[in-house]
Enzyme design. Structure first.
Site, PDB file in Angstrom:
ATOM      1  N   THR A 125     -67.647  39.494  35.163  1.00 18.67           N
ATOM      2  CA  THR A 125     -68.619  40.482  34.696  1.00 18.67           C
ATOM      3  C   THR A 125     -69.562  39.920  33.642  1.00 18.67           C
ATOM      4  O   THR A 125     -70.690  40.402  33.514  1.00 18.67           O
ATOM      5  CB  THR A 125     -67.894  41.716  34.126  1.00 18.67           C
ATOM      6  OG1 THR A 125     -66.977  41.286  33.114  1.00 18.67           O
ATOM      7  CG2 THR A 125     -67.145  42.456  35.204  1.00 18.67           C
ATOM      8  N   CYS A 126     -69.113  38.932  32.884  1.00 14.94           N
ATOM      9  CA  CYS A 126     -69.976  38.378  31.839  1.00 14.94           C
ATOM     10  C   CYS A 126     -71.191  37.683  32.436  1.00 14.94           C
ATOM     11  O   CYS A 126     -72.225  37.562  31.782  1.00 14.94           O
ATOM     12  CB  CYS A 126     -69.203  37.389  30.972  1.00 14.94           C
ATOM     13  SG  CYS A 126     -67.867  38.184  30.060  1.00 14.94           S
TER      14      CYS A 126
END
Length: 1527
Positions: free
Chosen positions: A1493-1494
């Site tokens: 997700t980063c």
């Protein structure tokens, strides 16, 4: 044998970005690196990771090479024998240190071992390896004791195969590697290498490749040698040898190869042209390379080649015949999507301009390739308003500048230099022989050029555009010219040019006028009259008459050396677009002689605009006469009182107003000139304000109920007329037509100049005000002088240094103690820095004092104080100590009276404006060409001070005066007009800003503000009108709700002002100091709707946080690396662990500690490994959902509702708010513990919302439109309830209409008053409805004067409606709203958001729902590592997510990014971009997708079918929520 050490690569001579280091292959004594024949080597090349070695040495050697040797000429190198016998240094200089001698001895030993002819192969390889290892750590200092000659002689012999023998591949490889290291560490060694004949050997190794790694090392060696000896490399045939088999090499080695060619081609001597020319076709083929760095280097080569051959027409023609134009054009014809860097792209356009300057072959080729379309694409995709404000120097070219140069070269100039006559005539012949060239070219670029000038591009670009238009008109035949200009308003374009001050543009526009009047007199004479061109020419001649009657001082008039210089001579543009200028434009004589402008204008006037050709009353067209007559009637009767005669007069004026407005929609088009010249805007404003607009001075005594009622009646009439034709859509409304006329008028005026800093660099200064400290912010020099009539204060004549953000309050705090002391002590109290600065400025140029922040950082305390300083929208800026003035309480500002009054040039200064802004505004008013250069910063500005009056006059504001009209307001209308800001402006006849009322643009801005308010509150106004219509019996109850067609917000945006603001904000000085000119802050405060959302967002980021970033989640500074020190901790990050099961408590703890901090919050969850952007985004999503739960006592809709419990799609624990969240009402008398908890939650919510905005995070919380209006400080009324509870709003509106009907009946003497008791609500008496006198849904909320058992009757119906509205949108939510604002303001001031609308606030707080069509998905999703956009799995993936339902799409986004919403801008704004890569597994159908997700990174297996992929995706996004673990 040890592996050679890997070092970072560097190419000081390269123009692009640094090259990536090549991978290395080990070369040992036991394992020979011999390759097979060329064919086998080529096959093996694909299997090798990369090249054999990296080519750079230490940083020290790299710096030396880049500083002086990279551009050295080969001949110079041959003549420099400084290091020719480096080996003797140690022996001859006995004074050297033992370390140097020891180092020299070590190298002597190694070189001797390599040079030994009797050494065996193993020994020689070991010696070479040792030498390579030692050279890899060398710096240029070693040249003083390294035996260069001996080493080069031995290494070249080994590279060539020895004398009569054949060297082994390892020997050749290591020898070449040693030479490469040697030339990198000691660039002058390249001279010796050339002398000993290495270059022919390298070429032979490349032309007949035996060993691939040896050939790669040859390229590495060439790259180093070519930096020092470019000419020798060319003469040896290096380019041909390097390009012979370039396709066989890896990407890294290809980059090295083209770098070597780029080095050699930097300055090609005339006698070496053939060595280059033969290789041009191969270089052109490399322009199709997919490697960006190779492409950049090849482009750089061609640019250098054309520069070198620019004086030879034959060579340029030869280049064109070899396909340079055909290969280069596609690289820049990509509509802004080129993979080249902007500088390289600009230089390629300049390459075409240089070819077109001297080569007729290039001109024909460019026309045949439709170059006009390419230039149009460049001008459209580039931001024309952000061009250079002054004449650029040779190294300051951009794409627009080069594109205009190219266009001017293709269409030759009418003004011909003697040396260019032959080429101009030849180009003319091409245009005459092939008229299709000119027609197609002109059709492509003419509309764009005219649009660029009209949109407010700077003078430099405007001159280029007007020159091209002039050339096109000159060479076009009348029939062609009429066709080209048919779709463009050339008359308006020329009128705009004639309004500018620059003589170059005025001459250019007059030339165009003359050409058009010669070729098409009948077509344009009438248009020139209507658009004001004839009027502008007359005005220009009147300026000459004025200058003769009151002659100005000559340019060399002596001014006080301490006063700022007003520049009446702008830069000369005559030679600005010469492609081959040999000297700077500033040193040439301007082609416009003194007096030529006015002589030419008189010639145009007397020849084409004679009294016979133009009517006797020049410029007064029929429509203009009609408008002036109507406006005169409005002006004469505007301030008549509303008595019985006045009411009849009012009907007459209303008819005239209707007639004037209908002219906007008449058959004959009203031009911008006619619109402005008629005085229509002033007359409308004076009529609407009941005569207050022309009075200027405000008199509160006149603001009585009669004045209020008159303004109200006129405004209602104006609103009815403006909204007419609404049923036909917003495009045909008179309101829309008037807005467009006003926008055109505002564009034609140029009253808001962009003030740019010239060569601004942060440098160290000592500031005296607001406090004495070291700063890298710019300072102005000020001398304070006591007023001549002042007797109570001491003199203070010393010059001090003042930060440009300092307010007058901070100046007063500094100056007051110094001027109130005894005169005898004054000499000891002078500024401690003034003398130092006087001498410092006298001794050195400030540009010589450049300093980085690290060398002179400000004090820590000052940094911390200035972190949040910002420019307030109304010009309020920092006070003493750098604290913003807005942090002071309102009460304090009213109590503290000023002690001093300051004046600049006799004009008293406004205390809410900074001194810097006042100085700039004074220069603007004086008509100066403002350049913030060294001379400006050195100038001393004189400011006069005197004692402030003891009892200053009370500030009269609209708030103080509208109270008198409140009773009238409520009694007569039912709508609280005094809460509408635009209506308050009408009452007072002025807008709340400090712009000059005498400026023509002030009238337009005022009118636009009224119209924008009218449009924004159209639903309220139409609803109010329907209420009165129902009361009078004209409509039924079912028709109360109006159908409103509002004008889109985009219609109110001024493109020109938006571009100017963008340009101003991108100025380095503004980016550094956050100090904008007065017009920026005042317009943003009074009329923010004039600017686009993107511009206002940047303004908000700049003034609130000091950044121009548009990227959510990343505070990227636009002003350079130095600005980070001013914000100190704003880039620091604080990481917290939170509990998913108790997110509200965790959030409260975080905000309690860090709400006021500038640190960016990062979150990780207990017992989870994930951290970074993804978990943080999910944290804001989780806390958003937590605030929406029922039982918190915060929102309407928390009560049990059958519709909620019966619906399967609504979470039972979530508040049911289909129209958005709005606070539930709490009785002011309630003060229980539960309400205290509610207040705490609203306080926390305010902190979370503010922190999310500041950190660039997205919330998933659906606030109602009305709640956003409350956040923006707007007052709500009965009509705003419709946005969150339409049913309640409709009922209350109908009740309100009944009360209006009752009042209307009572006011009519012909009706029986008893009939009012028979009024019914939909056939039922009010009493029969049995409505409790309490807030609907909240039976405990009752008035203090009543009990819960009281019912609503027709007598108290009006009271009931007022009570419910008050409880719903005012008193019932006031305490919750104050708690929210309190929490929000702990992060940053809520008032800074007022430049946005409620819809825009929702957009950047909660993101937006993007429309996912297939093309958009392909454009904005990156596919990598096994996937391309055409992969079958990718096609399936895109089709699946395109078919997702809304809740599936939200789940997918949260799975990928951590938030179920996209940032403003949708997928395109996602940062980092959404990336999909292939996830490899033995059995793909058994695996699940996983994400990072980063990085917004989806790892997707290649499933066997679309159905299987959909099944796995749905499972992953539903079951994979709620935790972060390793995938």
């Amino acid at each position: 044998m040890d592996r050679c050490r890997k070092r970072p690569d560097s190419d000081p001579g390269a123009s692009g970005e640094a090259e990536s280091p090549a991978d290395k292959r080990p070369c040992t004594a036991e394992e020979t690196s011999t390759s097979a024949a060329v064919a086998a080597s080529a096959a093996a090349a694909a299997e090798h990771a990369a090249s054999d070695m990296d080519t750079s040495s230490s940083g020290h050697a790299r710096a030396v090479a880049g500083a002086g040797d990279a551009d050295g000429d080969g001949d110079d190198g041959d003549g420099d024998d400084g290091d020719a016998d480096g080996g003797s240094s140690c022996e001859s200089d006995g004074g050297e240190s033992p370390r140097v001698c020891a180092g020299g001895g070590k190298f002597h030993r190694m070189v001797a071992a390599v040079a030994a002819e009797s050494a065996g192969e193993g020994t020689l390889v070991a010696s070479l390896t040792e030498l390579c290892e030692a050279l890899s750590f060398c710096t240029e200092d070693a040249g003083s004791y390294f035996p260069t000659e001996a080493a080069v002689r031995a290494l070249v012999r080994l590279t060539g195969g020895g004398e009569g023998g054949v060297a082994s591949p390892d020997e050749m490889l290591l020898s070449l590697r040693a030479i490469t290291y040697l030339c990198d560490a000691m660039p002058r060694a390249a001279d010796a290498v050339v002398r000993h004949g290495l270059l022919p050997i390298l070429c032979s190794r490349l032309l007949a490749i035996e060993y691939l790694d040896v050939a790669e090392q040859c390229l590495q060696a060439f790259e180093k040698i070519s930096r020092r000896q470019p000419t020798a490399c060319l003469q040896a045939g290096m380019i041909t040898a390097v390009l012979a088999y370039i396709d066989f090499f890896s990407a890294n080695i290809q980059r090295v190869a083209v770098s070597a060619i780029a080095n050699a081609c930097k300055k090609v001597p005339p006698d070496c042209s053939q060595y280059v020319m033969d290789s041009v076709p191969m270089l052109c083929n490399l322009l199709q390379s997919e490697d960006k760095m190779v492409l950049e280097k090849v482009a750089t080569c061609l640019i250098s080649i054309v520069d070198s051959f620019s004086s030879s027409v034959e060579l340029l023609d030869q280049l064109c015949h070899q396909g340079v134009v055909e290969k280069v054009l596609p690289l820049i014809n990509t509509n802004g999507l080129t993979s080249l860097s902007p500088s390289t792209c600009s230089n390629l356009i300049g390459l075409l301009a240089k070819l077109a300057c001297s080569s007729l072959v290039a001109v024909k080729s460019l026309f045949e390739l439709n170059i006009g379309s390419t230039i149009r694409g460049i001008l459209v995709t580039s931001d024309l308003s952000h061009g250079m404000p002054y004449l650029p120097s040779e190294n300051q070219n951009n794409q627009v500048n080069e594109a205009l140069k190219l266009a001017i070269q293709l269409i030759p100039s009418v003004a011909r230099d003697i040396e260019d006559t032959c080429m101009v005539l030849a180009k003319e012949k091409i245009i005459v022989d092939e008229p299709g060239y000119l027609c197609r070219f002109s059709g492509d670029i003419l509309p764009v050029l005219i649009k660029a000038v009209n949109s407010g591009a700077n003078s430099y670009i405007c001159y280029g555009c007007s020159t091209i238009v002039n050339n096109i008109c000159y060479f076009s035949k009348p029939e062609m010219l009429q066709g080209l200009l048919k779709e463009t308003n050339i008359s308006s374009f020329l009128a705009g040019l004639l309004s500018r001050k620059d003589h170059h543009m005025l001459i250019s526009s007059l030339k165009i006028i003359e050409i058009l009047m010669q070729k098409l007199p009948d077509a344009y004479l009438g248009s020139f009259i209507k658009e004001g061109v004839v009027y502008a020419v007359d005005t220009l001649l009147m300026q000459e008459d004025c200058s003769k009657s009151s002659p100005c001082l000559p340019d060399d008039t002596h001014q006080s050396e301490n006063q700022p210089v007003i520049r009446n001579k702008p830069a000369c543009f005559c030679y600005a677009f010469d492609s081959r200028r040999s000297e700077s434009a500033e040193t040439r004589t301007c082609r416009i002689g003194q007096g030529n402008l006015f002589n030419f204008a008189r010639h145009v006037k007397t020849t084409y605009f004679t009294a016979e050709a133009v009517s006797s009353e020049m410029g007064l067209t029929e429509i203009l006469q009609k408008l002036k007559t109507c406006c005169a009637v409005l002006n004469d009767s505007a301030d008549k009182s509303l008595n019985k005669d006045g009411l009849r007069n009012e009907e007459h004026l209303s008819n005239i107003l209707s007639e004037v407005m209908m002219e906007l929609h008449g058959g004959e088009t009203m031009t911008t000139f006619e619109f402005l010249e008629s005085g229509l805007v002033k007359s409308l404003l004076n009529y609407l304000s009941n005569g207050k607009y022309f009075q200027g001075e405000d008199n509160l005594k006149d603001h009585n109920a009669d004045h209020f009622y008159a303004v109200l009646k006129r405004f209602q009439s104006f609103a009815r007329i403006s909204f007419s034709r609404m049923e036909q859509g917003w495009g045909d409304m008179l309101l829309t037509l008037l807005v467009r006329k006003l926008q055109n008028a505002l564009t034609s005026l140029d009253n808001f100049p962009v003030i740019m800093s010239h060569n601004f660099k942060p440098r160290s200064n000592i500031s005296d005000i607001p406090i004495r400290h070291s700063t890298i912010s710019p300072c102005i020099r000020v001398r304070f002088k006591k007023d001549e009539d002042e007797t109570n204060l001491s003199s203070y004549d010393n010059a001090v240094n003042l930060e440009i953000s300092s307010s007058l309050q901070s100046i007063e705090e500094y100056l007051w103690p110094k001027v109130t002391i005894d005169t005898s002590n004054q000499s000891t109290e002078s500024s401690p820095s003034s003398v130092a600065f006087e001498s410092k400025y006298a001794e050195e140029d400030p540009q010589e004092r450049d300093s980085s922040p690290e060398s002179s950082p400000p004090a820590e305390g000052i940094l911390r104080e200035n972190q949040n300083a910002s420019v307030e929208p109304c010009g309020t800026s920092s006070s003493a100590g750098g604290q913003p003035g807005r942090n002071k309480s309102i009460g304090t500002e009213h109590v503290v009276q000023p002690k001093l009054v300051f004046s600049l040039k006799g004009k008293e200064l406004d205390r809410s404006v900074t001194l810097y802004q006042s100085i700039l505004q004074d220069l603007i008013n004086a008509g100066a060409d403002i350049i913030l250069d060294n001379q400006f910063w050195r100038s001393v500005h004189d400011v006069t001070f005197r004692t402030a009056p003891a009892n200053p006059e009370k500030d009269d504001s609209p708030k103080n005066s509208s109270n008198a009209a409140m009773s009238t307001d409520d009694a007569k209308t039912g709508l609280m007009w005094q809460t509408l800001p635009f209506f308050s402006s009408l009452l007072f006849g002025k807008i709340p800003c400090k712009l000059d009322r005498s400026s023509p643009s002030y009238d337009i801005l005022f009118m636009l503000k009224v119209l924008e308010g009218l449009n924004r509150y159209s639903f309220h106004l139409m609803s109010n009108e329907r209420n009165h219509a129902f009361a009078e019996g004209r409509i039924k109850l079912d028709d109360l709700k109006p159908s409103v067609s509002s004008v889109p917000h985009q219609e109110f945006v001024s493109t020109k002002l938006t571009d100017k603001l963008e340009q101003q904000m991108h100025d380095p000085l503004v980016s550094r100091s956050r100090c904008l000119p007065l017009w920026c802050t005042e317009l943003m405060s009074a009329c923010p709707f004039l600017f686009s959302f993107e511009a206002r967002w940047k303004y908000f980021q700049l003034t609130a946080f000091g950044s121009l970033s548009m990227q959510h989640g990343h505070m990227i500074d636009a002003s350079g690396n130095h600005a980070a020190i001013e914000r100190g901790l704003s880039f620091s990050r604080k990481k917290f662990k939170v509990d998913r099961d108790d997110i509200l408590v965790s959030t409260a703890k975080i905000m309690q500690s860090y709400a006021r901090s500038n640190a960016v919050l990062e979150v990780e969850y207990e017992e989870e490994v994930g951290t970074g952007l993804g978990p943080t985004m999910e944290f804001y999503t989780l806390i958003s959902h937590e605030f929406q739960k029922s039982g918190l006592g915060m929102w309407r809709g928390e009560l049990p509702c059958k519709a909620v419990t019966d619906s399967a799609h609504v979470d039972p624990i979530t508040v049911a708010a289909p129209n958005g969240l709005f606070p539930r009402p709490w009785s002011p008398s309630v003060d229980c513990a539960s309400f205290l908890e509610v207040n705490k939650r609203f306080h926390l919510l305010g902190q979370v919302v503010a922190k999310a905005i500041k950190d660039g995070r997205i919330l998933d919380i659906p606030f109602s439109r009305a709640f956003y209006k409350l956040m923006l400080g707007q007052e709500l009324n009965i009509y705003d309830i419709n946005s969150f509870d339409p049913e309640l709003a409709m009922t209350l509106t109908e009740f309100k209409a009944l009360t209006c009907q009752r009042k209307y009946i009572e006011s009519c003497s012909t009706r029986d008053r008893q009939s009012t008791s028979d009024l019914s609500y939909r056939g039922c008496r009010i009493e029969d409805l049995a409505i409790d006198f309490a807030v609907p849904g909240y039976p405990e909320f009752v008035p203090s004067s009543k009990s819960s058992s009281d019912n609503v009757t027709h007598e108290n119906l009006e009271e009931y409606v007022s009570f419910v509205v008050e409880a719903t949108v005012k008193s019932g939510i006031a305490r919750q709203l104050e708690a929210f604002k309190s929490g929000f303001s702990e992060v940053f001031p809520l008032s800074t958001l007022r430049v946005f609308s409620e819809d825009e606030l929702e957009r950047f707080l909660c993101g937006e729902q993007d429309n996912w069509d297939f093309v958009k998905l392909v454009d904005h999703i990156k596919f990598d590592h096994g996937y391309t956009s055409s992969s079958p799995a990718v096609i399936n993936f895109l089709e699946i997510i395109q078919e997702f339902e809304c809740h599936e799409r939200r789940a997918f986004l949260q799975f990928i990014t951590g938030s179920p919403r996209l940032p403003p801008g949708g997928l395109a704004a996602l940062n980092p971009n959404l990336t999909v890569v292939r996830k490899h597994n033995n059995v793909a159908d058994d695996d699940l997708p996983s994400v990072m997700t980063c990085a917004n990174y989806l790892k997707l297996p290649s499933y066997s079918s679309k159905e299987k992929m959909r099944e796995k995706l749905i499972y992953a996004i539903t079951e994979g929520q709620g935790s972060f673990h390793l995938s």
